[in-house]
Design an enzyme around this catalytic site. Structure first.
Site, PDB file in Angstrom:
ATOM      1  N   GLY A  29      -0.227  15.571  35.148  1.00 16.02           N
ATOM      2  CA  GLY A  29       0.817  16.683  35.923  1.00 16.02           C
ATOM      3  C   GLY A  29       0.060  17.679  36.554  1.00 16.02           C
ATOM      4  N   CYS A 113       8.099  17.720  30.290  1.00 16.67           N
ATOM      5  CA  CYS A 113       6.976  18.041  29.517  1.00 16.67           C
ATOM      6  C   CYS A 113       7.583  18.961  28.083  1.00 16.67           C
ATOM      7  CB  CYS A 113       5.830  18.612  30.102  1.00 16.67           C
ATOM      8  SG  CYS A 113       4.499  19.134  29.108  1.00 16.67           S
ATOM      9  N   THR A 176       7.226  12.010  26.523  1.00 12.94           N
ATOM     10  CA  THR A 176       7.185  12.123  25.058  1.00 12.94           C
ATOM     11  C   THR A 176       8.315  12.431  24.011  1.00 12.94           C
ATOM     12  OG1 THR A 176       6.066  13.949  25.184  1.00 12.94           O
ATOM     13  CG2 THR A 176       4.536  12.145  25.322  1.00 12.94           C
ATOM     14  N   THR A 249      -0.549   5.841  26.331  1.00 12.03           N
ATOM     15  CA  THR A 249      -1.524   6.216  25.400  1.00 12.03           C
ATOM     16  C   THR A 249      -2.413   4.735  25.004  1.00 12.03           C
ATOM     17  OG1 THR A 249       0.277   7.584  24.517  1.00 12.03           O
ATOM     18  CG2 THR A 249      -1.339   6.722  22.975  1.00 12.03           C
TER      19      THR A 249
HETATM   20  C1  LIG Z   1      -2.124  13.192  26.179  1.00  9.97           C
HETATM   21  C2  LIG Z   1      -0.960  12.981  26.927  1.00  9.97           C
HETATM   22  C3  LIG Z   1      -0.648  13.678  28.154  1.00  9.97           C
HETATM   23  C4  LIG Z   1       0.789  13.341  28.629  1.00  9.97           C
HETATM   24  N1  LIG Z   1       0.875  14.277  29.894  1.00  9.97           N
HETATM   25  C5  LIG Z   1       1.886  13.871  31.021  1.00  9.97           C
HETATM   26  C6  LIG Z   1       1.878  14.628  32.083  1.00  9.97           C
HETATM   27  O1  LIG Z   1       1.136  15.491  32.529  1.00  9.97           O
HETATM   28  N2  LIG Z   1       3.165  14.383  32.886  1.00  9.97           N
HETATM   29  C7  LIG Z   1       4.010  13.640  32.370  1.00  9.97           C
HETATM   30  O2  LIG Z   1       4.840  13.273  33.068  1.00  9.97           O
HETATM   31  N3  LIG Z   1       3.703  12.930  31.312  1.00  9.97           N
HETATM   32  C8  LIG Z   1       2.757  12.977  30.577  1.00  9.97           C
HETATM   33  N4  LIG Z   1       2.728  12.312  29.468  1.00  9.97           N
HETATM   34  C9  LIG Z   1       3.607  11.413  28.959  1.00  9.97           C
HETATM   35  C10 LIG Z   1       3.102   9.891  29.318  1.00  9.97           C
HETATM   36  O3  LIG Z   1       2.951   9.743  30.731  1.00  9.97           O
HETATM   37  C11 LIG Z   1       4.260   8.917  28.788  1.00  9.97           C
HETATM   38  O4  LIG Z   1       5.602   9.249  29.182  1.00  9.97           O
HETATM   39  C12 LIG Z   1       4.549   8.975  27.195  1.00  9.97           C
HETATM   40  O5  LIG Z   1       3.127   9.178  26.771  1.00  9.97           O
HETATM   41  C13 LIG Z   1       5.183   7.736  26.627  1.00  9.97           C
HETATM   42  O6  LIG Z   1       4.073   6.405  27.306  1.00  9.97           O
HETATM   43  P1  LIG Z   1       3.393   5.611  26.295  1.00  9.97           P
HETATM   44  O7  LIG Z   1       3.579   5.468  24.741  1.00  9.97           O
HETATM   45  O8  LIG Z   1       2.666   4.589  26.779  1.00  9.97           O
HETATM   46  O9  LIG Z   1       2.109   6.596  26.153  1.00  9.97           O
HETATM   47  C14 LIG Z   1       1.306  12.573  28.616  1.00  9.97           C
HETATM   48  C15 LIG Z   1       1.176  11.618  27.316  1.00  9.97           C
HETATM   49  C16 LIG Z   1       0.024  12.042  26.700  1.00  9.97           C
HETATM   50  C17 LIG Z   1      -0.039  11.375  25.476  1.00  9.97           C
END
Ligand SMILES: Cc1cc2nc3c(=O)[nH]c(=O)nc-3n(C[C@H](O)[C@H](O)[C@H](O)COP(=O)(O)O)c2cc1C
Ligand SMILES: Cc1cc2nc3c(=O)[nH]c(=O)nc-3n(C[C@H](O)[C@H](O)[C@H](O)COP(=O)(O)OP(=O)(O)OC[C@H]3O[C@@H](n4cnc5c(N)ncnc54)[C@H](O)[C@@H]3O)c2cc1C
Ligand code: FES
Lengths: 290, 253
Positions: A29, A113, A176, A249
């Site tokens: 982001g 976020c 998340t 993740t």
């Molecule tokens: C450490 C971390 C940082 C993240 N930073 C962002 C971000 O900056 N912008 C965003 O839209 N989503 C962010 N997310 C969300 C992820 O892009 C994703 O939508 C969410 O983790 C669910 O997918 P996953 O279970 O495959 O991780 C972040 C997730 C994690 C774990």
């Protein structure tokens, strides 16, 4: 593709693996000004996942344009920049700044976020604010605008429809899920802010539910995200109505995860006689509504 | 960075609650710098616990390497049960390790607790390049000390225990003063309070040594993807896994 905030700016991956094998990458982001992020602890491991409260640590949009975009321009893989300002109008300002910058293929609006005090998820919880953010971005750029939804609402359909009407090219679901972990020895939350964002395989069924609901409500493509770790996970999202998926993740635990998902998907398609992913998109949705 | 399966050669108790496991893996053992680390998946199948755990290279011998770890939770308990022939998934080497001085130096190593793990690899490398090495190792009590035999014989070894049950009594940082005139370079690894005390001791007279430390932070990914391992330094926010784990002491403390 890769999920925002789980892939940094792409350079680490490119150093070790073939980044061109990916469908697209989504950056961390970006905010209008640099942000130092939240204090420690920023993460907590949870059953099959994690809580994070990184707090959008990033170098700010100007350095992204000056330093990162020229490096992305040398890649064939499309780079999608995730925008995370705290005010609705800044989506417009940032979209204008990125319009026409070589190396940037699309924008993803992070209206979801949970780890900042203002903006972020509040925008994504209100259909009018979400539409305003989308409109602000769409009016200021020719780049496709993807809007990323928060799962921290009861019904994502009003927000998704509002964004579609406001000109979004696609919807990404989900960011998340709000969660809390407690340090029982110190009688305090593990993450200083208390609430943090849950991700990883633990949230996969929730993410599938959002894709399922949104895919039936909008005409624009839905990008599935949440807990995807294997090719079979990706197949589930496609069958629930997603046209593409993001791996997040899982990449922390397995550096090869985005490639493994892609290869796993190809293997699954081959062994099931599926030639084109379009054959399975929405395959599991109630008939007549996809 | 390489993603590989390392084969367990042996697991032996090192001292109270600590174990040394030797692994064979060319991809992981070759070309590491002392102070770098590997991310180890502490589960046989699947992904529980979900994240890999960071461990410093403790010793390296050709295509073999050892980790020294204390059992503090599920992952380390799992690791301590590995038998010869078991395969363990991991990725590394990661992070910025220590670049030893080019000219012959008098190197003082200061370690506390399991912070000694990377200092043994560093000592072996330093000795092999002709440096003089003194290792000052602090532990709570004699039972929590790595046996001196684990160190190369060229190293002068100084033990400090909090209860005085072996060597000098007290904290390492109360005894480093005796070596500061001799030392031309200092490396330390241990808990944050040890670094803070060390900074207090060194602040006045020994800045010229540019002391360097190996730091720890919770690391979900270990390779710069998550921004979870931030360290707040005088030169801005750094990632422990990618910009470190080696940092100049006075950038942080
Ligand atoms: C450490 C971390 C940082 C993240 N930073 C962002 C971000 O900056 N912008 C965003 O839209 N989503 C962010 N997310 C969300 C992820 O892009 C994703 O939508 C969410 O983790 C669910 O997918 P996953 O279970 O495959 O991780 C972040 C997730 C994690 C774990
Ligand atoms: C670069 C680096 C090198 C390391 N090298 C070594 C080594 O050589 N030998 C060694 O024994 N250990 C080392 N560690 C620490 C080691 O990674 C942890 O002890 C290990 O992850 C614990 O895993 P576990 O599953 O056994 O414990 P868990 O069940 O994950 O944790 C046990 C307890 O410790 C807490 N905890 C875990 N990690 C941290 C952390 N980084 N900071 C604060 N609290 C934490 C947890 O919250 C929990 O309360 C290193 C860490 C880093 C970052
Ligand atoms: S542990 Fe993920 S960025 Fe350092």
């Amino acid at each position: 593709m890769t999920a925002s905030g789980t892939f940094s700016w792409g350079f680490e991956f490119a150093e070790h693996f073939d980044i061109e094998a990916l469908g697209a990458i989504v950056t961390k982001g970006v905010t209008p000004r640099p942000r130092a992020g939240n204090p420690q602890p920023r993460t907590a491991e949870t059953p099959l996942g994690m809580l994070n409260s990184i707090g959008l640590q990033n170098v700010g949009i100007e350095r992204v344009i000056e330093e990162f975009a020229p490096r992305w321009a040398a890649w064939r893989v499309p780079v999608i920049v995730n925008l995370a300002p705290d005010r609705v109008e800044d989506f417009g300002t940032m979209a204008r700044m990125l319009d026409g910058v070589p190396g940037i293929a699309a924008l993803e609006l992070n209206i979801s976020c949970p780890n900042v005090d203002t903006g972020g998820m509040e925008i994504g919880q209100d259909p009018e604010a979400a539409a305003a953010a989308t409109r602000a971005a769409v009016r200021n750029t020719d780049l496709p605008v993807i809007v990323k939804l928060t799962p921290n609402v009861t019904d994502p359909v009003p927000v998704a429809k509002a964004c579609e009407e406001a000109g979004a090219a696609a919807i990404c679901a989900i960011n998340t899920v709000l969660g809390v972990a407690i340090d029982i020895e110190r009688r305090r939350p593990v993450i200083p802010r208390g609430r943090a964002g849950l991700s990883g395989p633990a949230i996969k069924p929730i993410a599938l539910r959002f894709v399922w609901d949104v895919a039936q409500a909008v005409r624009i493509p839905v990008i599935g995200c949440g807990g995807i770790r294997t090719g079979e996970d990706a197949v589930e999202f496609l069958m629930a109505g997603a046209s593409a998926v993001q791996v997040g993740t899982a990449t922390f635990a397995n550096p090869r995860a985005p490639l493994d998902v892609l290869e796993g998907l190809k293997r699954w398609m081959e062994s099931h006689g599926v030639q084109d992913v379009r054959e399975i998109i929405g395959a599991a949705l109630p008939k007549g509504e996809a | 960075m390489n993603v590989a399966e390392a084969v367990v050669l042996s697991t032996e108790p090192a001292y109270e609650n600590a174990f040394v496991t030797w692994f064979a893996s060319e991809a992981l053992a070759r070309r590491r710098e002392p102070g770098q680390f590997v991310m180890v998946h502490c589960s046989s199948e699947g992904c529980d616990p979900f994240f890999a755990r960071p461990f410093s290279y403790h010793r390296v011998d050709g295509d073999r390497f050892a980790l020294l770890y204390t059992v503090v939770g599920r992952g380390t308990a799992w690791l301590a049960r590995r038998q010869p022939g078991d395969r363990v998934r991991m990725y590394g080497p990661l992070g910025r390790g220590i670049r030893l001085p080019r000219d012959r130096a008098n190197i003082l190593l200061v370690g506390g607790g399991v912070g000694i793990a990377p200092l043994v690899d560093l000592a072996e490398t330093a000795v092999s390049r002709g440096h003089q090495v003194v290792a000052m190792m602090g532990a709570r009590t004699s039972a929590a000390l790595l046996p001196p035999g684990a160190w190369p014989k060229e190293v002068e070894y100084v033990t400090v225990t909090e209860d005085g049950s072996a060597g000098l009594r007290g904290l390492v940082t109360e005894h480093v003063g005796a070596y500061l005139d001799w030392a031309t370079k200092l490396y330390a690894c241990g808990p944050a309070p040890m670094f803070a005390a060390l900074a207090d001791v060194l602040r006045g007279n020994s800045r010229r040594m540019r002391p360097e430390i190996l730091m720890e932070e919770r690391m979900p990914c270990g390779w710069g993807m998550c921004y979870g391992c931030a360290i707040f330094t005088r030169r801005g926010v750094k990632l422990c896994c990618k910009d470190g784990p080696r940092f100049p002491l006075f950038d942080v403390f």
